[in-house]
Design a protein around this motif. Sequence first.
Motif, PDB file in Angstrom:
ATOM      1  N   ARG A  77      -3.818  -3.223  -1.660  1.00 15.34           N
ATOM      2  CA  ARG A  77      -3.988  -4.214  -0.817  1.00 15.34           C
ATOM      3  C   ARG A  77      -4.842  -5.288  -1.067  1.00 15.34           C
ATOM      4  O   ARG A  77      -4.638  -6.455  -1.017  1.00 15.34           O
ATOM      5  CB  ARG A  77      -4.847  -3.466   0.409  1.00 15.34           C
ATOM      6  CG  ARG A  77      -3.968  -2.274   0.976  1.00 15.34           C
ATOM      7  CD  ARG A  77      -5.008  -1.881   2.062  1.00 15.34           C
ATOM      8  NE  ARG A  77      -4.765  -0.619   2.636  1.00 15.34           N
ATOM      9  CZ  ARG A  77      -5.434   0.399   2.812  1.00 15.34           C
ATOM     10  NH1 ARG A  77      -6.795   0.377   2.705  1.00 15.34           N
ATOM     11  NH2 ARG A  77      -5.030   1.428   3.605  1.00 15.34           N
ATOM     12  N   PRO A 124      -3.377   7.053   2.628  1.00 13.28           N
ATOM     13  CA  PRO A 124      -4.132   6.714   1.310  1.00 13.28           C
ATOM     14  C   PRO A 124      -4.457   7.990   0.463  1.00 13.28           C
ATOM     15  O   PRO A 124      -4.255   7.962  -0.684  1.00 13.28           O
ATOM     16  CB  PRO A 124      -5.249   5.843   1.506  1.00 13.28           C
ATOM     17  CG  PRO A 124      -4.886   5.371   3.022  1.00 13.28           C
ATOM     18  CD  PRO A 124      -4.328   6.371   3.611  1.00 13.28           C
ATOM     19  N   PRO A 161       0.922  -1.119  -0.025  1.00  5.82           N
ATOM     20  CA  PRO A 161       0.019  -0.066   0.019  1.00  5.82           C
ATOM     21  C   PRO A 161       0.945   1.326   0.079  1.00  5.82           C
ATOM     22  O   PRO A 161       0.414   2.259  -0.717  1.00  5.82           O
ATOM     23  CB  PRO A 161      -0.715  -0.144   1.354  1.00  5.82           C
ATOM     24  CG  PRO A 161      -0.547  -1.263   1.822  1.00  5.82           C
ATOM     25  CD  PRO A 161       0.705  -2.242   1.290  1.00  5.82           C
ATOM     26  N   LYS A 174      -5.172   2.802  -7.183  1.00  3.72           N
ATOM     27  CA  LYS A 174      -5.313   3.188  -5.827  1.00  3.72           C
ATOM     28  C   LYS A 174      -4.554   2.228  -4.634  1.00  3.72           C
ATOM     29  O   LYS A 174      -4.387   1.064  -4.842  1.00  3.72           O
ATOM     30  CB  LYS A 174      -6.700   3.235  -5.427  1.00  3.72           C
ATOM     31  CG  LYS A 174      -7.352   4.294  -6.260  1.00  3.72           C
ATOM     32  CD  LYS A 174      -8.987   4.517  -5.987  1.00  3.72           C
ATOM     33  CE  LYS A 174      -9.492   5.462  -6.746  1.00  3.72           C
ATOM     34  NZ  LYS A 174     -11.160   5.243  -6.698  1.00  3.72           N
ATOM     35  N   VAL A 175      -4.617   2.829  -3.614  1.00  3.08           N
ATOM     36  CA  VAL A 175      -3.693   2.195  -2.368  1.00  3.08           C
ATOM     37  C   VAL A 175      -4.762   0.978  -2.040  1.00  3.08           C
ATOM     38  O   VAL A 175      -4.123  -0.123  -1.724  1.00  3.08           O
ATOM     39  CB  VAL A 175      -3.852   3.157  -1.202  1.00  3.08           C
ATOM     40  CG1 VAL A 175      -3.221   2.435   0.155  1.00  3.08           C
ATOM     41  CG2 VAL A 175      -2.622   4.242  -1.537  1.00  3.08           C
ATOM     42  N   ARG A 176      -6.146   1.239  -1.948  1.00  2.00           N
ATOM     43  CA  ARG A 176      -7.020   0.370  -1.776  1.00  2.00           C
ATOM     44  C   ARG A 176      -6.868  -1.087  -2.651  1.00  2.00           C
ATOM     45  O   ARG A 176      -6.980  -2.174  -2.251  1.00  2.00           O
ATOM     46  CB  ARG A 176      -8.358   0.910  -1.910  1.00  2.00           C
ATOM     47  CG  ARG A 176      -9.537   0.286  -1.306  1.00  2.00           C
ATOM     48  CD  ARG A 176     -10.692   0.995  -1.514  1.00  2.00           C
ATOM     49  NE  ARG A 176     -11.441   1.621  -2.659  1.00  2.00           N
ATOM     50  CZ  ARG A 176     -11.892   2.640  -2.959  1.00  2.00           C
ATOM     51  NH1 ARG A 176     -11.859   3.541  -1.992  1.00  2.00           N
ATOM     52  NH2 ARG A 176     -12.206   2.967  -3.904  1.00  2.00           N
TER      53      ARG A 176
END
Lengths: 84, 565
Positions: B278, B553, B93, B273-275
């Motif tokens: 993950r 994030p 992340p 995205k960071v999401r």
Amino acid sequence: MQNRDKKYWQKNLQYLGILLSVWFVVSYGCGILWVDALDSFRLGGFKLGFWFAQQGSIYVFVILIFVYVWLMNRLDKKYEVDEA
Amino acid sequence: MDIQSWTFVIVGLSFALYIGIAIWSRARDTSDFYVAHGQVSPLANGLATAADWMSAASFIGMAGLISFLGRDGSVYLMGWTGGYVLLALLLAPYLRKFGKFTVPDFIGDRYYSRSARLIGVVCAIFISFTYVAGQMRGVGIVFSRFLDVSIETGVMVGMAIVFFYAVLGGMKGITYTQVAQYCVLIFAFLVPAIFISIMMTGSAIPQLGFGSTLTGEESFLLDKLDGLSQQLGFAAYTSGNKQTIDVFCITAALMVGTAGLPHVIVRFFTVPKVRDARKSAGYALLFIAVLYTSAPAVAAFARTNLIQSISEVRIDQAPEWFNNWRRTGLIEFKDKNGDGRIQYLNSERNELTIDRDIMVLANPEIAGLPNWVVGLVAAGALAAALSTAAGLLLVISSSVAHDLFKRTLRPRFTEKQELRTARIAAACAVVIAGYFGINPPAFVAQVVAFAFGLAAASFFPAIIMGIFSRRINKEGAIAGMVTGLLFTAAYILYFKFIDPGANNAAHWWLGISPEGIGTIGMLINFLVTGLVSHLTPPPPEDVRKMIDEIRLPRANAIGSYQAEA
């Protein structure tokens, strides 16, 4: 960092601590350090320690990541640091 | 159709698919070429990461290795999956939020140092070449065994395919071919695994068949296998021979090494995205786990099958696969006591030697599966080797074009020049990898331990501390990487090359083998970095701001807070 962001980060570290402890216990613990002791128990056709070493630890790894994803998505929203 | 025709058809179709995808997904600019413009969906990235990660060694080698190591084989199962937990929780992340192109990029920016970046470049290139040579060799071997062409021709064909989609498509081309390659390889691994599980235990799920009773018998598969092994003088299959500390250290080195491998890390730069970073780490491990939980089942099935079908069998009644593989020299039999029967024992009376690598390849034949399954296994092994090779070549190309040229030697490079350099670097890397595939340096097998040990002792601590500590500075990081690397490399070199005769538990330091020493190298790196950092000035303010930024994030998280204040 602002206070709110610091709290977010602390909470994140707390999650990491808990999840990584589980990670350590199932692999290094059940699969390596205590494997012989656990082998005296059985799970169907498996000796329990052997099962952790060759199957169980991997299942737990997968679950851990998805739990982390869920926890963090919730945390991001709560602290309003999620992406648009 | 015979095995060879089936293999031609299936391998040919899979190659046509990869080339089609390559043409469809050409790279237009450097961002496309390095990270597929950061627009890959988490699911696609998970599939691509799984194919990227699972190499010829995972597909062909691992089950065979486990079937001869028994419980000690767990070091590979846990080591090569547990690293994804570290990757998902500690690296992916934050590196996604950092949002640049390569691993040396992060090291260079975080430690505000050209030397740190160059150490990163050297490590990335060394690790990748070590690894890629083995993949090309794997391609050559599969071709020569199943299609009756020389290893050289096989490597050439493999080079041509990789050249096509890696040079043309860069990360974008590689990502979508890897998605296709995952599907090919997992199908090819599971079909024989399921067939054999049904035949031996009646369960269609190998992970469950592994713990079931044998068809028509009262006893559990693993108990039966323990008994058979002990009768022949081997240790029980479910017991271990290695010392606990060594098992611990090897597992840790493989886990941490996995999390530090540049071609795996860079895959998380490709999602939006960071999401997504993950989530795609979760998908990646899920897809990897499908193979990694089937492999130990295949290992146990194959081992049981092998012992039952050849032990004390008369040589003139040996099964057909036995004679086929004997012809390739990978099974050797010498009737020492002249009784006309095969003795397979763990003593000097043993008459049989089996190359461990044939277990997966020979499995369909041992179990008497149809010819198309054998062709499928060949295509799967090729998919595993090619997908990993392509990912590694891209790391080499981006390290050279981006970190060495654009960021160090030629800062005024235009977008076009950089893209052209990246393509040329990829092309050169393919040729060099092919050369090593055809003329493998004698030490190829020996240096694989290097790749993981070095990644564990260099990148992993530098990245982790770069994210989780605001105090660690460039002096500390450089000192830590250098001491970690030197220590690990020296230990491996000593036992593998300088004094190979002493490479046994009695001479190892604390009983830790060269495979496991990366764990100690990592600890040394952490220690030295922390110590040196606290004796030298803290990093500048803008670097500390960058660290705050990557921990959150949301885009421009720190900037917006400043605006409010």
